[in-house]
Design a protein around this motif. Structure first.
Motif, PDB file in Angstrom:
ATOM      1  N   LYS A  53      51.206  47.485  46.151  1.00 29.83           N
ATOM      2  CA  LYS A  53      51.129  46.269  46.955  1.00 29.83           C
ATOM      3  C   LYS A  53      51.015  46.575  48.452  1.00 29.83           C
ATOM      4  O   LYS A  53      50.421  45.804  49.202  1.00 29.83           O
ATOM      5  CB  LYS A  53      52.381  45.405  46.731  1.00 29.83           C
ATOM      6  N   GLU A  54      51.598  47.698  48.863  1.00 29.82           N
ATOM      7  CA  GLU A  54      51.655  48.034  50.286  1.00 29.82           C
ATOM      8  C   GLU A  54      50.448  48.840  50.766  1.00 29.82           C
ATOM      9  O   GLU A  54      50.256  49.008  51.973  1.00 29.82           O
ATOM     10  CB  GLU A  54      52.931  48.830  50.564  1.00 29.82           C
ATOM     11  N   LEU A  55      49.636  49.344  49.850  1.00 33.40           N
ATOM     12  CA  LEU A  55      48.559  50.263  50.212  1.00 33.40           C
ATOM     13  C   LEU A  55      47.404  49.648  51.004  1.00 33.40           C
ATOM     14  O   LEU A  55      46.809  50.335  51.834  1.00 33.40           O
ATOM     15  CB  LEU A  55      47.988  50.928  48.960  1.00 33.40           C
ATOM     16  N   PRO A  56      47.018  48.381  50.769  1.00 34.59           N
ATOM     17  CA  PRO A  56      45.774  47.905  51.382  1.00 34.59           C
ATOM     18  C   PRO A  56      45.676  48.070  52.889  1.00 34.59           C
ATOM     19  O   PRO A  56      44.587  48.370  53.405  1.00 34.59           O
ATOM     20  CB  PRO A  56      45.744  46.419  50.985  1.00 34.59           C
ATOM     21  N   LEU A  57      46.761  47.910  53.621  1.00 34.23           N
ATOM     22  CA  LEU A  57      46.675  47.976  55.080  1.00 34.23           C
ATOM     23  C   LEU A  57      46.282  49.367  55.569  1.00 34.23           C
ATOM     24  O   LEU A  57      45.326  49.511  56.333  1.00 34.23           O
ATOM     25  CB  LEU A  57      48.007  47.550  55.707  1.00 34.23           C
ATOM     26  N   ASP A  58      46.990  50.387  55.129  1.00 41.35           N
ATOM     27  CA  ASP A  58      46.803  51.726  55.686  1.00 41.35           C
ATOM     28  C   ASP A  58      45.999  52.665  54.801  1.00 41.35           C
ATOM     29  O   ASP A  58      45.572  53.723  55.270  1.00 41.35           O
ATOM     30  CB  ASP A  58      48.166  52.368  55.971  1.00 41.35           C
ATOM     31  N   ASN A  59      45.808  52.303  53.541  1.00 41.33           N
ATOM     32  CA  ASN A  59      45.079  53.182  52.619  1.00 41.33           C
ATOM     33  C   ASN A  59      44.036  52.379  51.844  1.00 41.33           C
ATOM     34  O   ASN A  59      44.081  52.280  50.614  1.00 41.33           O
ATOM     35  CB  ASN A  59      46.047  53.855  51.636  1.00 41.33           C
ATOM     36  N   PRO A  60      43.068  51.798  52.552  1.00 42.76           N
ATOM     37  CA  PRO A  60      42.093  50.946  51.864  1.00 42.76           C
ATOM     38  C   PRO A  60      41.232  51.686  50.845  1.00 42.76           C
ATOM     39  O   PRO A  60      40.950  51.150  49.767  1.00 42.76           O
ATOM     40  CB  PRO A  60      41.242  50.387  53.019  1.00 42.76           C
ATOM     41  N   GLU A  61      40.806  52.911  51.159  1.00 45.05           N
ATOM     42  CA  GLU A  61      39.958  53.657  50.230  1.00 45.05           C
ATOM     43  C   GLU A  61      40.708  53.957  48.938  1.00 45.05           C
ATOM     44  O   GLU A  61      40.165  53.814  47.830  1.00 45.05           O
ATOM     45  CB  GLU A  61      39.479  54.960  50.881  1.00 45.05           C
ATOM     46  N   LYS A  80      58.600  51.371  41.330  1.00 46.56           N
ATOM     47  CA  LYS A  80      58.336  52.007  42.623  1.00 46.56           C
ATOM     48  C   LYS A  80      56.838  52.100  42.896  1.00 46.56           C
ATOM     49  O   LYS A  80      56.362  51.747  43.985  1.00 46.56           O
ATOM     50  CB  LYS A  80      58.971  53.397  42.666  1.00 46.56           C
ATOM     51  N   ASP A  81      56.062  52.572  41.910  1.00 48.94           N
ATOM     52  CA  ASP A  81      54.616  52.695  42.109  1.00 48.94           C
ATOM     53  C   ASP A  81      53.946  51.325  42.182  1.00 48.94           C
ATOM     54  O   ASP A  81      52.966  51.142  42.921  1.00 48.94           O
ATOM     55  CB  ASP A  81      53.997  53.520  40.990  1.00 48.94           C
ATOM     56  N   ALA A  82      54.449  50.361  41.411  1.00 47.69           N
ATOM     57  CA  ALA A  82      53.878  49.012  41.460  1.00 47.69           C
ATOM     58  C   ALA A  82      54.068  48.398  42.843  1.00 47.69           C
ATOM     59  O   ALA A  82      53.155  47.769  43.395  1.00 47.69           O
ATOM     60  CB  ALA A  82      54.521  48.129  40.393  1.00 47.69           C
ATOM     61  N   MET A  94      46.812  58.705  42.294  1.00 45.88           N
ATOM     62  CA  MET A  94      46.180  57.402  42.078  1.00 45.88           C
ATOM     63  C   MET A  94      46.147  57.044  40.593  1.00 45.88           C
ATOM     64  O   MET A  94      46.332  55.873  40.228  1.00 45.88           O
ATOM     65  CB  MET A  94      44.776  57.400  42.684  1.00 45.88           C
ATOM     66  N   ASP A  95      45.946  58.036  39.734  1.00 45.89           N
ATOM     67  CA  ASP A  95      46.018  57.786  38.291  1.00 45.89           C
ATOM     68  C   ASP A  95      47.416  57.302  37.901  1.00 45.89           C
ATOM     69  O   ASP A  95      47.570  56.369  37.099  1.00 45.89           O
ATOM     70  CB  ASP A  95      45.701  59.068  37.510  1.00 45.89           C
ATOM     71  N   ARG A  96      48.436  57.948  38.464  1.00 47.71           N
ATOM     72  CA  ARG A  96      49.824  57.574  38.152  1.00 47.71           C
ATOM     73  C   ARG A  96      50.128  56.156  38.634  1.00 47.71           C
ATOM     74  O   ARG A  96      50.730  55.358  37.905  1.00 47.71           O
ATOM     75  CB  ARG A  96      50.783  58.557  38.827  1.00 47.71           C
ATOM     76  N   ILE A  97      49.698  55.824  39.837  1.00 48.17           N
ATOM     77  CA  ILE A  97      49.953  54.487  40.375  1.00 48.17           C
ATOM     78  C   ILE A  97      49.266  53.431  39.522  1.00 48.17           C
ATOM     79  O   ILE A  97      49.860  52.386  39.209  1.00 48.17           O
ATOM     80  CB  ILE A  97      49.484  54.400  41.844  1.00 48.17           C
ATOM     81  N   ALA A  98      48.019  53.689  39.135  1.00 45.46           N
ATOM     82  CA  ALA A  98      47.285  52.735  38.297  1.00 45.46           C
ATOM     83  C   ALA A  98      47.998  52.520  36.962  1.00 45.46           C
ATOM     84  O   ALA A  98      48.177  51.387  36.504  1.00 45.46           O
ATOM     85  CB  ALA A  98      45.862  53.225  38.064  1.00 45.46           C
ATOM     86  N   CYS A 137      39.960  52.626  45.050  1.00 40.74           N
ATOM     87  CA  CYS A 137      39.861  53.527  43.895  1.00 40.74           C
ATOM     88  C   CYS A 137      40.849  53.129  42.798  1.00 40.74           C
ATOM     89  O   CYS A 137      40.512  53.122  41.607  1.00 40.74           O
ATOM     90  CB  CYS A 137      40.126  54.963  44.321  1.00 40.74           C
ATOM     91  N   ILE A 138      42.088  52.790  43.182  1.00 39.71           N
ATOM     92  CA  ILE A 138      43.110  52.442  42.185  1.00 39.71           C
ATOM     93  C   ILE A 138      42.744  51.145  41.479  1.00 39.71           C
ATOM     94  O   ILE A 138      42.954  51.004  40.264  1.00 39.71           O
ATOM     95  CB  ILE A 138      44.492  52.338  42.857  1.00 39.71           C
ATOM     96  N   ILE A 139      42.179  50.190  42.214  1.00 37.42           N
ATOM     97  CA  ILE A 139      41.740  48.941  41.583  1.00 37.42           C
ATOM     98  C   ILE A 139      40.784  49.243  40.433  1.00 37.42           C
ATOM     99  O   ILE A 139      40.899  48.678  39.333  1.00 37.42           O
ATOM    100  CB  ILE A 139      41.085  48.010  42.623  1.00 37.42           C
TER     101      ILE A 139
END
Length: 272
Positions: free
Chosen positions: A28-36, A22-24, A159-163, A40-42
């Motif tokens: 993938k979907e974050l770049p469009l609406d949550n670029p910042e 789910k987090d992975a 963001m830590d969890r997603i990473a 950070c997650i990268i």
């Protein structure tokens, strides 16, 4: 053979993979609406030593961030490429399939930041682009952005969890592929027993969902008529298995077999 799956960690790794999925997918979907948050997650991923072997996968998310917000981030990208060797290595893995919607001036700055030639069109894709003139627009059509009031917000812990889950997802993808191969290629009896072990080791609704929509559904599509008696036997005495069965969808399942599945899961509603 079943013992070897337990010993080599296939079962445990498959379950971890299902939990991290789910987090992975969210990442993938974050770049469009949550670029910042994506940026950070990268770097949260890059700061972990195990990220070294997943730079190619990470470069796909970085590429999407550049496609949607490259002009906003190019100064940061150039600065990080000079300071962070792992980020620069990730940059070098960006490629286009078959073309990115990145303007040439921005692409030139990206090439300079990476320190190696980066082609806007992958060599193997040139002929495809010649034959389908609007392929770029089809593949990279910009979704309608969410309004600011609708965009998700993420805490530092989020963001830590997603990473971490993105890395877990990459690390355990081999187990997912191995189970898929077993369902696809192995004898019916062995494949059924593998699904049964996955179910017996499951400990959450996420596991039940992943088993139901994944290997159980695939096995029913391929060999349902041969295993349905055992499916019915399990479902008759085990509510958790009926819940797992409720995640199976009728697509590509024969009508008569689907009727038996509906009866076997009793009062459990269709889940997704």
């Amino acid at each position: 053979m079943l013992d070897s799956l337990r010993k080599d960690g296939t079962i445990t790794s498959w379950l971890i993979h299902s939990e991290a999925e789910k987090d992975a997918n969210l990442f993938k979907e974050l770049p469009l609406d949550n670029p910042e948050e994506t940026w950070c997650i990268i770097f949260k991923i890059l700061h972990r030593p195990e990220s070294e072997i997943y730079l190619t996968a990470l470069s796909d998310c970085l590429k999407n961030l550049i496609i949607y917000h490259g002009e906003e981030f190019i100064d940061c990208i150039e600065a990080q490429s000079e300071q962070n060797t792992r980020f620069k290595a990730c940059m070098k893995r960006i490629h286009s399939y078959p073309e990115t919607r990145i303007d040439r001036p921005l692409w030139e700055r990206l090439r300079n930041a990476a320190g190696i030639p980066m082609e806007r069109v992958a060599p193997s894709s040139g002929k495809v682009l010649e034959q389908i003139s609007d392929l770029t627009e089809v593949l990279y059509a910009t979704p309608i952005p969410l309004g600011s009031k609708d965009a998700a917000t993420f805490t530092e812990n989020d963001m830590d969890r997603i990473a971490l889950n993105w890395l877990k997802f990459q690390e355990t993808s081999w187990a997912w592929e191995k189970i898929n191969q077993i369902i696809r290629d192995e004898f019916i009896e062995y494949a059924f027993n593998v699904v049964k072990i996955l179910y017996e080791k499951s400990s959450s609704d996420v596991h039940l969902s992943s088993i139901g929509t994944g290997p159980l559904e695939s096995l029913l599509i391929k060999n349902g008529e041969f295993i349905m008696d055992r499916i019915e036997e399990l479902a008759s005495t085990d509510k958790r298995f009926r819940i797992c069965l409720s995640y199976v969808w009728p697509t590509n399942i024969a009508v008569d077999l689907w009727k038996r599945i509906l009866k076997a899961r009793a009062n459990e509603p269709q889940r997704k």
